[in-house]
Design a protein around this motif. Structure first.
Motif, PDB file in Angstrom:
ATOM      1  N   PHE A 150       0.535  -1.174  -0.190  1.00 21.68           N
ATOM      2  CA  PHE A 150       0.039  -0.072  -0.169  1.00 21.68           C
ATOM      3  C   PHE A 150       0.480   1.240   0.149  1.00 21.68           C
ATOM      4  O   PHE A 150       0.228   2.272  -0.822  1.00 21.68           O
ATOM      5  N   ALA A 151       2.394   1.621   0.605  1.00 21.10           N
ATOM      6  CA  ALA A 151       3.377   2.268   0.308  1.00 21.10           C
ATOM      7  C   ALA A 151       3.201   2.780  -1.194  1.00 21.10           C
ATOM      8  O   ALA A 151       3.814   3.897  -0.944  1.00 21.10           O
ATOM      9  N   ALA A 152       3.286   1.616  -1.819  1.00 21.21           N
ATOM     10  CA  ALA A 152       3.989   2.038  -3.412  1.00 21.21           C
ATOM     11  C   ALA A 152       2.744   3.180  -4.066  1.00 21.21           C
ATOM     12  O   ALA A 152       3.557   3.486  -5.230  1.00 21.21           O
ATOM     13  N   VAL A 153       1.947   2.827  -3.143  1.00 19.12           N
ATOM     14  CA  VAL A 153       0.266   3.964  -4.103  1.00 19.12           C
ATOM     15  C   VAL A 153       1.212   5.209  -3.907  1.00 19.12           C
ATOM     16  O   VAL A 153       0.959   6.307  -5.291  1.00 19.12           O
ATOM     17  N   PRO A 154       0.924   5.544  -2.858  1.00 18.04           N
ATOM     18  CA  PRO A 154       1.530   7.165  -3.034  1.00 18.04           C
ATOM     19  C   PRO A 154       2.746   7.280  -3.299  1.00 18.04           C
ATOM     20  O   PRO A 154       2.964   8.534  -3.770  1.00 18.04           O
ATOM     21  N   LEU A 155       4.387   6.106  -3.760  1.00 21.48           N
ATOM     22  CA  LEU A 155       5.112   6.725  -4.000  1.00 21.48           C
ATOM     23  C   LEU A 155       5.058   7.448  -5.709  1.00 21.48           C
ATOM     24  O   LEU A 155       5.228   7.733  -6.058  1.00 21.48           O
ATOM     25  N   ALA A 156       4.396   6.493  -6.313  1.00 21.58           N
ATOM     26  CA  ALA A 156       3.877   6.618  -7.419  1.00 21.58           C
ATOM     27  C   ALA A 156       3.073   7.815  -7.472  1.00 21.58           C
ATOM     28  O   ALA A 156       3.099   8.808  -8.702  1.00 21.58           O
ATOM     29  N   THR A 157       1.722   7.978  -6.958  1.00 20.22           N
ATOM     30  CA  THR A 157       0.985   8.906  -6.929  1.00 20.22           C
ATOM     31  C   THR A 157       2.035  10.146  -7.356  1.00 20.22           C
ATOM     32  O   THR A 157       2.461  11.146  -7.885  1.00 20.22           O
ATOM     33  N   ALA A 158       3.178  10.676  -5.858  1.00 21.15           N
ATOM     34  CA  ALA A 158       4.103  10.790  -5.840  1.00 21.15           C
ATOM     35  C   ALA A 158       4.729  11.602  -7.117  1.00 21.15           C
ATOM     36  O   ALA A 158       5.779  12.892  -7.117  1.00 21.15           O
ATOM     37  N   ALA A 159       5.313  10.423  -7.427  1.00 19.54           N
ATOM     38  CA  ALA A 159       6.746   9.788  -8.443  1.00 19.54           C
ATOM     39  C   ALA A 159       5.487  10.719 -10.077  1.00 19.54           C
ATOM     40  O   ALA A 159       6.115  11.558 -10.325  1.00 19.54           O
ATOM     41  N   ASN A 160       4.327  10.057 -10.259  1.00 15.71           N
ATOM     42  CA  ASN A 160       3.847  10.921 -11.308  1.00 15.71           C
ATOM     43  C   ASN A 160       3.332  12.744 -11.321  1.00 15.71           C
ATOM     44  O   ASN A 160       3.447  13.677 -12.310  1.00 15.71           O
ATOM     45  N   TRP A 161       3.013  12.738  -9.637  1.00 11.14           N
ATOM     46  CA  TRP A 161       2.693  14.219  -9.637  1.00 11.14           C
ATOM     47  C   TRP A 161       3.845  15.339  -9.371  1.00 11.14           C
ATOM     48  O   TRP A 161       3.681  15.972 -10.262  1.00 11.14           O
ATOM     49  N   LEU A 162       5.241  15.075  -9.175  1.00  8.89           N
ATOM     50  CA  LEU A 162       6.428  15.516  -9.544  1.00  8.89           C
ATOM     51  C   LEU A 162       6.982  15.534 -10.522  1.00  8.89           C
ATOM     52  O   LEU A 162       7.267  16.939 -11.197  1.00  8.89           O
ATOM     53  N   GLY A 163       6.357  14.554 -11.462  1.00  5.29           N
ATOM     54  CA  GLY A 163       7.311  15.453 -12.558  1.00  5.29           C
ATOM     55  C   GLY A 163       6.276  15.806 -13.161  1.00  5.29           C
ATOM     56  O   GLY A 163       6.269  16.229 -14.698  1.00  5.29           O
ATOM     57  N   GLY A 164       4.950  15.770 -13.037  1.00  2.00           N
ATOM     58  CA  GLY A 164       4.219  16.595 -13.608  1.00  2.00           C
ATOM     59  C   GLY A 164       4.125  17.885 -13.633  1.00  2.00           C
ATOM     60  O   GLY A 164       4.123  18.366 -13.759  1.00  2.00           O
ATOM     61  N   GLN A 165       4.709  18.247 -12.232  1.00  2.00           N
ATOM     62  CA  GLN A 165       5.275  19.267 -12.007  1.00  2.00           C
ATOM     63  C   GLN A 165       5.998  19.966 -12.807  1.00  2.00           C
ATOM     64  O   GLN A 165       6.338  21.193 -13.148  1.00  2.00           O
ATOM     65  N   VAL A 166       7.626  19.020 -12.659  1.00  2.33           N
ATOM     66  CA  VAL A 166       8.498  19.066 -13.605  1.00  2.33           C
ATOM     67  C   VAL A 166       8.551  20.215 -14.513  1.00  2.33           C
ATOM     68  O   VAL A 166       8.829  20.679 -15.711  1.00  2.33           O
ATOM     69  N   TYR A 167       8.101  18.534 -15.126  1.00  2.00           N
ATOM     70  CA  TYR A 167       7.429  17.857 -17.431  1.00  2.00           C
ATOM     71  C   TYR A 167       6.861  19.619 -17.738  1.00  2.00           C
ATOM     72  O   TYR A 167       6.600  19.424 -18.282  1.00  2.00           O
ATOM     73  N   GLY A 168       5.579  19.418 -16.581  1.00  4.79           N
ATOM     74  CA  GLY A 168       4.603  20.676 -17.137  1.00  4.79           C
ATOM     75  C   GLY A 168       5.101  21.756 -17.389  1.00  4.79           C
ATOM     76  O   GLY A 168       4.257  23.101 -17.523  1.00  4.79           O
ATOM     77  N   ALA A 169       5.842  22.265 -16.554  1.00  2.00           N
ATOM     78  CA  ALA A 169       6.312  23.664 -16.282  1.00  2.00           C
ATOM     79  C   ALA A 169       7.120  24.196 -17.671  1.00  2.00           C
ATOM     80  O   ALA A 169       7.412  24.818 -17.949  1.00  2.00           O
ATOM     81  N   LEU A 170       7.141  22.961 -18.311  1.00  2.00           N
ATOM     82  CA  LEU A 170       8.950  23.368 -19.644  1.00  2.00           C
ATOM     83  C   LEU A 170       8.351  23.371 -20.459  1.00  2.00           C
ATOM     84  O   LEU A 170       7.120  23.493 -20.767  1.00  2.00           O
TER      85      LEU A 170
END
Length: 170
Positions: A150-170
């Motif tokens: 169950f800990a993997a779910v927030p990890l994947a969600t956080a990685a997806n969010w972080l990637g969206g923030q970094v690459y969405g800003a480009l």
């Protein structure tokens, strides 16, 4: 998706128990300076998170290494269960659902891979071993049906969010 057996989960839990036992400073020192002692767990925890992320739909070379580590761990754990304690091997202990990584989340895993490899290369002796054991434990437990899975779910969600923030800003 990578699947974990009871043997693979047993290996992951053995790695977790090993880390906790070797880290444990004792009740008195822990209550006297908890921040100091808990901070010693951070490298292991960070590498556990990295290992868990590598099992969530990551392909390529990183996914191949992660799948190989999980497959070998499943086999070793199943052998230990059958020959060590007379149990049954090969039974799946995988979670039914998981959050896959998006393209941006995969980019975050690539960046974390560079950081992980650099940290292992820079570390020596026991510090390097702690990082490797943390990633190995994360690989074994991330897709399990238990709490670690169950800990993997927030990890994947956080990685997806972080990637969206970094690459969405480009």
């Amino acid at each position: 998706m990578n699947y974990v057996t009871f043997g693979g989960v047993a290996i992951g839990l053995c790695l977790l128990i090993h880390q906790v036992v070797t880290w444990w400073p004792g009740r008195k020192p822990l209550t006297k300076d908890p921040i100091k002692h808990l901070s010693r767990l951070l490298p292991w925890l960070a590498s556990w998170c990295y290992g868990a992320l590598t099992t969530l739909g990551v392909g390529g070379l990183v996914g191949l290494v992660s799948s190989s580590v999980l497959g070998i761990s499943n086999w070793l754990g199943d052998v230990a269960l059958v020959w060590g304690v007379g149990g049954h091997g090969g039974q799946l202990a995988a979670a039914k659902t998981f959050v896959p990584l998006s393209a941006q989340g995969l980019a975050v895993v690539l960046i974390l891979t560079v950081g992980f490899v650099a940290a292992v290369a820079k570390a020596s002796g026991e510090r390097s071993a702690v990082l490797k054991r943390g990633a190995w434990c994360g690989i074994c437990l991330a897709t399990s049906a238990g709490v670690a899975g169950f800990a993997a779910v927030p990890l994947a969600t956080a990685a997806n969010w972080l990637g969206g923030q970094v690459y969405g800003a480009l």
